[in-house]
Scaffold this active site. Structure first.
Site, mmCIF file in Angstrom:
data_model
loop_
_atom_site.group_PDB
_atom_site.id
_atom_site.type_symbol
_atom_site.label_atom_id
_atom_site.label_comp_id
_atom_site.label_asym_id
_atom_site.label_seq_id
_atom_site.Cartn_x
_atom_site.Cartn_y
_atom_site.Cartn_z
ATOM 1 N N SER A 145 14.782 -53.930 -1.384
ATOM 2 C CA SER A 145 13.092 -53.161 -0.901
ATOM 3 C C SER A 145 13.358 -52.112 -2.080
ATOM 4 O O SER A 145 13.398 -52.072 -3.549
ATOM 5 C CB SER A 145 13.270 -52.806 0.597
ATOM 6 O OG SER A 145 11.952 -52.815 0.827
ATOM 7 N N ASP A 163 7.750 -63.368 -0.090
ATOM 8 C CA ASP A 163 7.529 -62.210 0.716
ATOM 9 C C ASP A 163 6.285 -61.333 1.254
ATOM 10 O O ASP A 163 5.581 -61.241 -0.239
ATOM 11 C CB ASP A 163 8.248 -60.865 -0.368
ATOM 12 C CG ASP A 163 8.813 -59.850 -0.503
ATOM 13 O OD1 ASP A 163 7.908 -59.089 1.232
ATOM 14 O OD2 ASP A 163 9.942 -58.853 -0.869
ATOM 15 N N HIS A 176 11.192 -61.046 3.048
ATOM 16 C CA HIS A 176 11.696 -59.993 2.634
ATOM 17 C C HIS A 176 12.924 -59.831 3.046
ATOM 18 O O HIS A 176 13.413 -58.849 3.901
ATOM 19 C CB HIS A 176 10.921 -58.486 3.250
ATOM 20 C CG HIS A 176 10.527 -56.921 2.462
ATOM 21 N ND1 HIS A 176 10.722 -57.126 1.116
ATOM 22 C CD2 HIS A 176 11.061 -56.439 2.958
ATOM 23 C CE1 HIS A 176 10.724 -56.253 1.092
ATOM 24 N NE2 HIS A 176 11.186 -55.426 2.172
#
Length: 623
Positions: free
Chosen positions: A477, A562, A594
């Site tokens: 991330s 995602d 994600h």
């Protein structure tokens, strides 16, 4: 290369133990105290198991998921129903399922395509009712629905006027909501759906991160909230709902309020935690402080490790506690504590194979960044080798408004076991250290947030602990962004980079957020930037803008579904790397979102990363 003869004395820990599903996780006692539930693999997939509380070995699986596994579940307070949440291949459009514990009948009560379910309120005082947030009618807003657990009826009770969050009391009454102002500040509202909502507190953008609603007392007369307005750190306050008087209950000059413990019967605050190098508790209730002290004595007598303590009290009498102890160099220890009898029973370790494994201790460190800001972090060093000029991996946390914490971490243990110093930096923009520190990261992606990582490497190299010429960078991330930024902006500082679900282009990232993030969009843009008015700066801070400068090998991984960081973020930079003939690997996971949930995908990812790091940094690798 690592001193193989010395280091081979430490047993190589299998990736399957470190990154497979836990053997036991998330224990929960039923509200009536008779049952114990937990998560464990069933036919290779994480499912809910339930058995008698006093006979956990007699538990059996009651859910039958065969895909991504179950991670969010709980007992309903009607004593006959289990709930759990699932999404489809990582899209984060959660659906709520109910399971009748008597008949085994299972039903999905929010079977809507492309709709996200939020479980907002359910408690022992209203055991057959549950409040849900659903963006069924408007994708950018979650309206409030009431679910009747007996009939299955789902009725809208409040249309969302633009809130990102709700204020709900223990009688499941809507008492207010939270919205964001145009400049990214936070507005807390009080009122009702019948009479309307009025602004109660305007929180400036500089205070918005750590300020907000925390709960109501059982009788609804007290509202608890945190605020950093007028101070550098967030403090806990109570508001008398009758008079409007607000009183500070707890605060720390250097650290924000983190956790709050509420009395299970009165819902008044009993304790507050502050996350410093280790978690520090401050007690507001003398009786609970005594009970917590007796629990710690029982843990010491039972030989529990030194670790962070978490207490959950789901059982309605409040006398049966779920207790988790998390050391940094051992598996999680999961206990049941019978508070009245002062009896402690170890249920299990989350990964029993790690109970006697050669794990490494996590150690705090701090340093002065190049502009004089004090920055904190943790290192985890390989065991049984001299701490001199070791290869290292800067493992960057996501968020970025989050932080590394002391305790067990699979990646830290894996890196240390393979021969690397795992460096975890709470760079500026990380939460918990007060508003000045978190706000110092505003719009500084790829700038001071990135140089904090470089300064940590220089600090540890100056101490002689790591070899500055053998450092890799990895993360997921925001951490994936930082890895790509390291490769693009300062390739001379790193040997290699690993980015999982990392943004490569801040302009496209900010233009493609989920619809239901719209109420908080002003806050996000205050933190990162506005692609409509700050296009040039955001492009300059995007790793894709400097792809031609990448001169180190890069491994990129992404989930195809995602919803937060679209797969196009990976595809853009992979195409540019291919066009330039730059060394890279790309792993696309078609059934992930994600992050990586399915064990087979985690094994594929960590196998590739381990080989990649061994090739470029010289550490060990499992065949």
């Amino acid at each position: 290369m690592i001193r193989a003869m010395t280091y081979d004395a430490v047993r190589l820990l299998p990736r399957s133990i470190l990154f497979g599903d836990p053997e036991y996780a998330g224990p929960c006692i039923s509200p009536d105290g008779t049952l114990l539930a937990y998560l464990a693999p069933h036919e290779g997939v994480l499912n809910v198991w339930i058995g008698p509380r006093d006979k956990p070995d007699a538990a059996r699986p009651v859910t039958q998921d065969r895909l991504r596994g179950i991670r969010a579940y709980g007992f309903c307070h009607d004593d006959s129903t289990l709930f759990y949440l699932k999404d489809e291949e990582g899209d984060e459009n959660w659906r709520l399922y109910l399971l009748d514990l008597g008949s085994g009948e299972e039903r999905c009560v929010t079977p809507y395509e492309g709709v996200q379910t939020q479980l907002l309120a359910h408690n022992t005082w209203h055991p057959t009712r549950m409040l849900l947030g659903l963006n069924r009618d408007r994708r950018h807003l979650h309206d409030l629905f009431e679910l009747d657990l007996v009939s299955g009826d789902l009725v809208k009770v409040c249309e969302n006027p633009g809130f990102f969050g709700w204020l709900i009391d223990t009688d499941l009454r809507v008492r207010g909501g939270v919205s964001y102002s145009d400049d990214g500040g936070k507005v807390l509202h009080l009122g009702s759906s019948e009479d309307g909502f009025q602004p109660w507190k305007h929180v400036p953008q500089v205070d918005a991160g750590a300020s907000g609603f925390r709960g109501f007392s059982r009788d609804g007369s007290s509202l608890y909230f945190t605020s950093s307005v007028g101070a550098n750190t967030s403090r806990l306050f109570v508001r008398d709902m009758a008079t409007g008087t607000e009183t500070e209950l707890a605060g720390d000059p250097s650290y924000d309020v983190r956790g709050i413990v509420f009395d299970p019967h009165t819902q008044h605050v009993q304790a507050v935690s502050f996350e410093k190098e280790r978690l520090e508790w401050r007690y507001l209730d003398a009786a609970f402080e005594r009970e917590a002290g007796l629990l710690r004595e029982a843990l010491d007598s039972a030989g529990a490790p030194d670790g962070e303590l978490d207490i959950q009290r789901n059982e309605r009498s409040g006398r049966l506690w779920n207790v988790t102890v998390s050391p940094s160099d051992g598996p999680l220890h999961l206990y049941v504590y019978e508070q009245e009898e002062r009896r402690l029973r170890l249920l299990f370790h989350h990964a029993p194979a790690l109970a006697d494994a050669p794990l490494a201790a996590m150690e705090p460190f701090d340093f002065l960044a190049r502009d004089g800001l004090r920055v904190h972090g943790y290192i985890t060093c390989p065991r049984s080798v001299p701490r001199t000029a070791l290869p290292a991996v800067v493992n960057v946390h996501g968020g970025p408004e989050a932080r590394n914490s002391w305790g067990f971490g699979s990646e830290a243990q894996w890196l240390a076991n393979r021969g690397y110093v795992c460096v975890q930096v709470n760079y500026r923009g990380s939460s918990g250290y007060g508003k000045s520190f978190v706000n110092a990261g505003d719009k500084r992606w790829g700038r001071e947030m990135q140089t904090d990582l470089l300064d940590a490497v220089d600090h540890l190299a100056a101490l002689g602990t790591i070899d500055a010429g053998r450092v890799g960078i990895m993360g997921a991330s925001y951490g994936g962004y930082a890895a790509l930024a390291g490769a693009a902006f300062t390739p001379e500082a790193f040997r290699c980079a690993v980015a999982l679900c990392g943004p490569s282009n801040l302009l496209t990232l900010l233009k493609s957020t989920p619809a239901y993030w719209k109420p908080a969009l002003a806050y996000q843009r205050a933190r990162v930037g506005d692609p409509d008015t700050e296009r040039e700066r955001l492009w300059d801070q995007s790793p894709l803008s400097r792809v031609d400068d990448i001169a180190i090998p890069v491994l990129i991984a992404h989930g195809a579904n995602d919803p937060r960081v679209r797969v196009s973020e990976a595809e853009q930079i992979v195409k540019a790397l291919q066009r330039n003939g730059l060394a890279h690997e790309y792993l696309l996971f078609e059934d992930e979102g994600h992050g990586l949930v399915r064990p087979a995908n985690r094994m594929r990812y960590y196998t590739a990363v381990e080989r990649f790091l061994a090739t470029h940094l010289g550490g060990r690798a499992e065949n």
